[in-house]
Scaffold this active site. Structure first.
Site, PDB file in Angstrom:
ATOM      1  NE  ARG A  19     106.328   9.809   0.036  1.00  0.00           N
ATOM      2  CZ  ARG A  19     106.979   9.272   0.856  1.00  0.00           C
ATOM      3  NH1 ARG A  19     106.207   8.354   1.584  1.00  0.00           N
ATOM      4  NH2 ARG A  19     108.290   9.514   1.223  1.00  0.00           N
ATOM      5  CG  HIS A 191     113.106  22.624   7.962  1.00  0.00           C
ATOM      6  ND1 HIS A 191     112.020  22.603   9.034  1.00  0.00           N
ATOM      7  CD2 HIS A 191     112.858  21.442   7.331  1.00  0.00           C
ATOM      8  CE1 HIS A 191     111.247  21.565   8.807  1.00  0.00           C
ATOM      9  NE2 HIS A 191     111.800  20.791   7.848  1.00  0.00           N
TER      10      HIS A 191
HETATM   11  O1  TXD Z   1     109.669  21.566   5.665  1.00  0.00           O
HETATM   12  C1  TXD Z   1     110.141  21.287   4.731  1.00  0.00           C
HETATM   13  N1  TXD Z   1     110.746  22.245   4.019  1.00  0.00           N
HETATM   14  C2  TXD Z   1     110.023  20.149   4.125  1.00  0.00           C
HETATM   15  C3  TXD Z   1     110.904  19.547   3.113  1.00  0.00           C
HETATM   16  C4  TXD Z   1     108.991  18.995   4.678  1.00  0.00           C
HETATM   17  C5  TXD Z   1     108.750  17.916   3.996  1.00  0.00           C
HETATM   18  C6  TXD Z   1     109.524  17.269   3.031  1.00  0.00           C
HETATM   19  N2  TXD Z   1     111.026  18.227   2.673  1.00  0.00           N
HETATM   20  C7  TXD Z   1     111.675  17.929   1.647  1.00  0.00           C
HETATM   21  O2  TXD Z   1     111.099  17.954   0.401  1.00  0.00           O
HETATM   22  C8  TXD Z   1     112.363  16.586   1.680  1.00  0.00           C
HETATM   23  O3  TXD Z   1     113.422  16.154   2.512  1.00  0.00           O
HETATM   24  C9  TXD Z   1     112.671  16.202   0.371  1.00  0.00           C
HETATM   25  O4  TXD Z   1     113.814  17.003   0.211  1.00  0.00           O
HETATM   26  C10 TXD Z   1     111.480  17.054  -0.664  1.00  0.00           C
HETATM   27  C11 TXD Z   1     110.503  16.189  -1.244  1.00  0.00           C
HETATM   28  O5  TXD Z   1     109.852  15.486  -0.334  1.00  0.00           O
HETATM   29  P1  TXD Z   1     109.094  14.143  -0.725  1.00  0.00           P
HETATM   30  O6  TXD Z   1     108.389  13.583   0.362  1.00  0.00           O
HETATM   31  O7  TXD Z   1     107.829  14.823  -1.625  1.00  0.00           O
HETATM   32  O8  TXD Z   1     109.888  13.366  -1.700  1.00  0.00           O
HETATM   33  P2  TXD Z   1     109.540  12.438  -2.825  1.00  0.00           P
HETATM   34  O9  TXD Z   1     108.122  11.835  -2.707  1.00  0.00           O
HETATM   35  O10 TXD Z   1     110.630  11.496  -3.067  1.00  0.00           O
HETATM   36  O11 TXD Z   1     109.508  13.443  -4.068  1.00  0.00           O
HETATM   37  C12 TXD Z   1     110.709  14.039  -4.701  1.00  0.00           C
HETATM   38  C13 TXD Z   1     110.286  14.085  -6.239  1.00  0.00           C
HETATM   39  C14 TXD Z   1     110.373  12.433  -6.792  1.00  0.00           C
HETATM   40  O12 TXD Z   1     109.131  12.456  -7.716  1.00  0.00           O
HETATM   41  C15 TXD Z   1     111.613  12.461  -7.902  1.00  0.00           C
HETATM   42  O13 TXD Z   1     111.149  11.694  -9.171  1.00  0.00           O
HETATM   43  C16 TXD Z   1     111.453  14.139  -8.123  1.00  0.00           C
HETATM   44  O14 TXD Z   1     111.273  14.547  -6.862  1.00  0.00           O
HETATM   45  N3  TXD Z   1     112.872  14.527  -8.702  1.00  0.00           N
HETATM   46  C17 TXD Z   1     112.943  15.327  -9.756  1.00  0.00           C
HETATM   47  N4  TXD Z   1     112.118  16.018 -10.221  1.00  0.00           N
HETATM   48  C18 TXD Z   1     112.659  16.797 -11.074  1.00  0.00           C
HETATM   49  N5  TXD Z   1     113.767  16.960 -11.439  1.00  0.00           N
HETATM   50  C19 TXD Z   1     114.976  16.507 -10.881  1.00  0.00           C
HETATM   51  N6  TXD Z   1     116.022  16.619 -11.063  1.00  0.00           N
HETATM   52  C20 TXD Z   1     114.199  15.565  -9.899  1.00  0.00           C
HETATM   53  N7  TXD Z   1     114.941  14.671  -9.170  1.00  0.00           N
HETATM   54  C21 TXD Z   1     114.096  13.990  -8.205  1.00  0.00           C
END
Ligand code: TXD
Length: 329
Positions: A19, A191
């Site tokens: 997302r 954070h």
């Molecule tokens: O202020 C901040 N830094 C933040 C941090 C604000 C909002 C979200 N924050 C963190 O970002 C949240 O706690 C998560 O650790 C990340 C991503 O949040 P999001 O809401 O985008 O999570 P999603 O929708 O689950 O997306 C994560 C994607 C998902 O599509 C997985 O398939 C993918 O990461 N994913 C990977 N991609 C590539 N390679 C690997 N290994 C992998 N594992 C999971």
């Protein structure tokens, strides 16, 4: 056409097309900042998102390319790599619960990404943010001295402070009924619950909020800011915030690509600043084309300094935990 004419546009790769990642791709493309590569481990998903975004270009009036992929080869030559890969929080989970799962994901992503974009600037988004940024610094080698003894720490940073500050600004604007863009605030530290909002630096077009709001009200807004992420997780139940986080990252990307030198709170690798060493934590930084141009050391009160130290201690403990897990694996 003349094959000698090669037009290249900056490229931003986003690892994790969830997302935050997909919303960020949309923001970057629609602001015309860069071509975007969306990478995820889920087959087909980033490709589908990229095609969907490409199909909106005629309506949104831009022509930036958006590529979806599962292969790091397609990220080659990126100016900026944003890492959002990992799991988001579920209700009741703290950001630190994510530590173990996300540490491995982020380290692998960082190694793969820098192999194809050796000059990239890294912006980490995955939680727990400060710890993940530290691990990316290590995995990419950017926070270690190279053969010439040079540390490229200016090329690795985390996004948290811009979002936390935007939340604080939002709550101040709502309380006063003023335009959100007229409110400026700075939130430092890690954070999480130990973030360090700085009310005495917050103002409405230059007027300190301490002249506009009483102390209990400011304290209430500070507490809501600290709890800002959890408030949304509790409401949504199925994940966390992503619109404002994507906006916050896009502002950092913009300041770098357009060399704006904006002064923003950024999670940076510190070597002595604020009396903190070998740690990542949110501090005011100038962001320009090289990444972090400088870290501004504010004259903090003893109380603020103590809060920053407590915040840094908790990040330090989690870095140690993450490193134990990574070396044991
Ligand atoms: O202020 C901040 N830094 C933040 C941090 C604000 C909002 C979200 N924050 C963190 O970002 C949240 O706690 C998560 O650790 C990340 C991503 O949040 P999001 O809401 O985008 O999570 P999603 O929708 O689950 O997306 C994560 C994607 C998902 O599509 C997985 O398939 C993918 O990461 N994913 C990977 N991609 C590539 N390679 C690997 N290994 C992998 N594992 C999971």
């Amino acid at each position: 056409s003349d094959p000698s004419i090669v037009c290249s546009f900056p490229r931003v790769s986003i690892i994790g097309a969830g997302r935050v990642g997909s919303t960020l791709a949309q923001r970057i493309a629609e602001k015309n900042l860069a071509d975007v590569v969306l990478l995820d481990i889920v087959p087909g998903m980033p490709q589908g998102l990229a095609l969907d975004l490409m199909e909106s270009r005629g309506i949104e009036l831009h022509n930036r390319r958006i590529i979806g992929t599962n292969d790091y080869i397609d990220t080659a030559g990126s100016e900026i790599v944003v890492i959002t890969a990992g799991l988001p929080r579920k209700p009741g989970m703290t950001r630190d619960d994510l530590l173990i799962i996300n540490a491995k994901i982020v380290v692998e992503a960082a190694k793969n990404a820098i192999a194809h974009s050796p000059n990239a600037i890294f912006i980490v988004v995955t939680n727990p943010l400060d710890v993940m940024t530290y691990l990316v610094g290590q995995a990419t080698g950017l926070t270690r001295p190279n053969q010439q003894g040079f540390v490229a720490k200016h090329r690795v940073m985390g996004m948290a402070g811009v979002l936390d500050s935007a939340r604080f600004e939002t709550f101040i604007a709502l309380e006063l009924g003023v335009l959100p863009a007229d409110v400026k605030a700075m939130v430092l530290g890690s954070h999480g619950d130990l973030m360090v909002p700085l009310p005495r630096y917050a103002n409405v077009n230059g007027v300190p909020i301490t002249e506009l709001l009483d102390a209990p009200t400011i304290e209430r807004l500070v507490q809501r800011t600290r709890n800002g992420g959890a408030e949304i997780v509790e409401l949504m139940q199925t994940g966390g915030a992503f619109f404002a986080p994507a906006s916050a990252v896009s502002v950092m990307v913009e300041s770098i690509l357009l060399n704006q030198s904006r002064l923003l709170p950024v999670a940076a690798y510190l070597q002595g600043e604020y009396g903190l060493n070998d740690i990542v934590i949110g501090v005011p930084c100038r962001l320009g084309c090289g990444g972090i141009e400088s870290v501004l050391e504010l004259n903090l009160t003893n109380e603020e300094k103590a809060a920053l130290r407590v915040s840094a201690q908790s990040v330090g403990l989690n870095i140690d935990r993450a490193q134990e897990i990574l070396t044991a694996a």
